[in-house]
Design a protein around this motif. Structure first.
Motif, PDB file in Angstrom:
ATOM      1  N   THR A  38       0.835  -1.195   0.000  1.00 60.04           N
ATOM      2  CA  THR A  38       0.000   0.000   0.000  1.00 60.04           C
ATOM      3  C   THR A  38       0.874   1.251   0.000  1.00 60.04           C
ATOM      4  O   THR A  38       2.052   1.204   0.352  1.00 60.04           O
ATOM      5  CB  THR A  38      -0.916   0.025   1.236  1.00 60.04           C
ATOM      6  OG1 THR A  38      -0.116  -0.071   2.414  1.00 60.04           O
ATOM      7  CG2 THR A  38      -1.906  -1.122   1.213  1.00 60.04           C
ATOM      8  N   ASP A  39       0.259   2.358  -0.385  1.00 56.25           N
ATOM      9  CA  ASP A  39       0.996   3.628  -0.372  1.00 56.25           C
ATOM     10  C   ASP A  39       0.884   4.278   1.012  1.00 56.25           C
ATOM     11  O   ASP A  39       0.342   3.678   1.948  1.00 56.25           O
ATOM     12  CB  ASP A  39       0.499   4.549  -1.490  1.00 56.25           C
ATOM     13  CG  ASP A  39      -0.969   4.919  -1.365  1.00 56.25           C
ATOM     14  OD1 ASP A  39      -1.569   4.654  -0.307  1.00 56.25           O
ATOM     15  OD2 ASP A  39      -1.522   5.469  -2.331  1.00 56.25           O
ATOM     16  N   GLU A  40       1.345   5.520   1.144  1.00 59.15           N
ATOM     17  CA  GLU A  40       1.348   6.201   2.437  1.00 59.15           C
ATOM     18  C   GLU A  40      -0.055   6.494   2.954  1.00 59.15           C
ATOM     19  O   GLU A  40      -0.265   6.673   4.148  1.00 59.15           O
ATOM     20  CB  GLU A  40       2.184   7.496   2.369  1.00 59.15           C
ATOM     21  CG  GLU A  40       1.730   8.513   1.336  1.00 59.15           C
ATOM     22  CD  GLU A  40       2.254   8.221  -0.068  1.00 59.15           C
ATOM     23  OE1 GLU A  40       1.752   8.849  -1.006  1.00 59.15           O
ATOM     24  OE2 GLU A  40       3.142   7.358  -0.252  1.00 59.15           O
ATOM     25  N   ARG A  41      -1.067   6.511   2.074  1.00 59.78           N
ATOM     26  CA  ARG A  41      -2.453   6.730   2.489  1.00 59.78           C
ATOM     27  C   ARG A  41      -3.171   5.430   2.823  1.00 59.78           C
ATOM     28  O   ARG A  41      -4.321   5.446   3.241  1.00 59.78           O
ATOM     29  CB  ARG A  41      -3.218   7.465   1.388  1.00 59.78           C
ATOM     30  CG  ARG A  41      -2.692   8.868   1.135  1.00 59.78           C
ATOM     31  CD  ARG A  41      -3.436   9.528   0.004  1.00 59.78           C
ATOM     32  NE  ARG A  41      -3.225   8.749  -1.220  1.00 59.78           N
ATOM     33  CZ  ARG A  41      -3.952   8.844  -2.312  1.00 59.78           C
ATOM     34  NH1 ARG A  41      -4.963   9.677  -2.344  1.00 59.78           N
ATOM     35  NH2 ARG A  41      -3.674   8.127  -3.373  1.00 59.78           N
ATOM     36  N   GLY A  42      -2.510   4.294   2.615  1.00 54.68           N
ATOM     37  CA  GLY A  42      -3.121   2.999   2.910  1.00 54.68           C
ATOM     38  C   GLY A  42      -3.859   2.377   1.752  1.00 54.68           C
ATOM     39  O   GLY A  42      -4.486   1.327   1.907  1.00 54.68           O
ATOM     40  N   LYS A  45      -1.187  -0.019  -4.021  1.00 62.32           N
ATOM     41  CA  LYS A  45      -0.372   0.645  -5.037  1.00 62.32           C
ATOM     42  C   LYS A  45      -0.875   0.378  -6.449  1.00 62.32           C
ATOM     43  O   LYS A  45      -0.736   1.210  -7.328  1.00 62.32           O
ATOM     44  CB  LYS A  45       1.086   0.193  -4.923  1.00 62.32           C
ATOM     45  CG  LYS A  45       1.791   0.745  -3.710  1.00 62.32           C
ATOM     46  CD  LYS A  45       3.231   0.319  -3.691  1.00 62.32           C
ATOM     47  CE  LYS A  45       3.910   0.857  -2.450  1.00 62.32           C
ATOM     48  NZ  LYS A  45       5.295   0.392  -2.357  1.00 62.32           N
TER      49      LYS A  45
END
Length: 171
Positions: A38-42, A45
């Motif tokens: 996942t990216d930094e926002r959850g 990707k």
């Protein structure tokens, strides 16, 4: 003969329910550990990729069909195993359970193939991911080839039971 049939169908249902629970466990874990992370926002990707949507759909179908097959096999195990049950309901439940289990295995392998294609999308060479995906589907082909015989036997038994019912009704 009834005792042998009862033991055979119990053993088969127990074995198949074990496999179905294992498939459900794997696809449940795969659903919550998204391919690529996942990216930094959850968010996943690969959220915008069509292969990710395909993975999600196949994983969901695999989970649903494996749990449905567990229910079918448990309904066999809790059956009273009367002789009349062997003529109709147990064979149909076993056939439906096998079909759902087969569907869950196929969709699990398709989800796995989608994961391979997602994680190796950066590579310019598509040959290796396609080989891995084909190799992932090989066990399903083996499973289908062995159980094709089973479905033929069930169909013959079901047809023979229908003929017996017709003969009984005419007497």
């Amino acid at each position: 003969m009834l005792i042998e049939a009862r033991n055979w169908i119990k053993d088969t249902a127990q074995s198949c329910s074990t496999v179905a629970v294992l498939v459900a466990t794997v696809v449940y874990a795969a659903a919550y550990s998204t391919p690529g992370g996942t990216d930094e926002r959850g968010l996943p990707k690969f959220l915008g990729f069509s292969n990710f949507l395909f993975f999600t759909i196949m994983d969901s179908v695999a989970l649903g069909s494996s749990l449905a097959s567990v229910v079918m096999f448990i309904s066999i195990l809790t059956s009273p195993f009367a002789i009349k049950d062997f003529y109709k309901s147990l064979l149909r439940k076993l056939s439906l359970g096998f079909t759902l289990l087969l569907l869950s295995l196929i969709t699990t392998m398709l989800a796995f193939s989608a994961t391979i294609l997602l994680t190796m999308k950066e590579k310019r060479n598509w040959i290796l991911p396609l080989i891995y995906s084909a190799a992932a589907l090989f066990p399903v082909a083996v499973f289908i080839s062995f159980h094709h015989i089973f479905y033929a036997v069930i169909k013959d038994l079901d047809g023979a039971d229908h003929e017996e019912d017709t003969e009984r009704g005419s007497k």
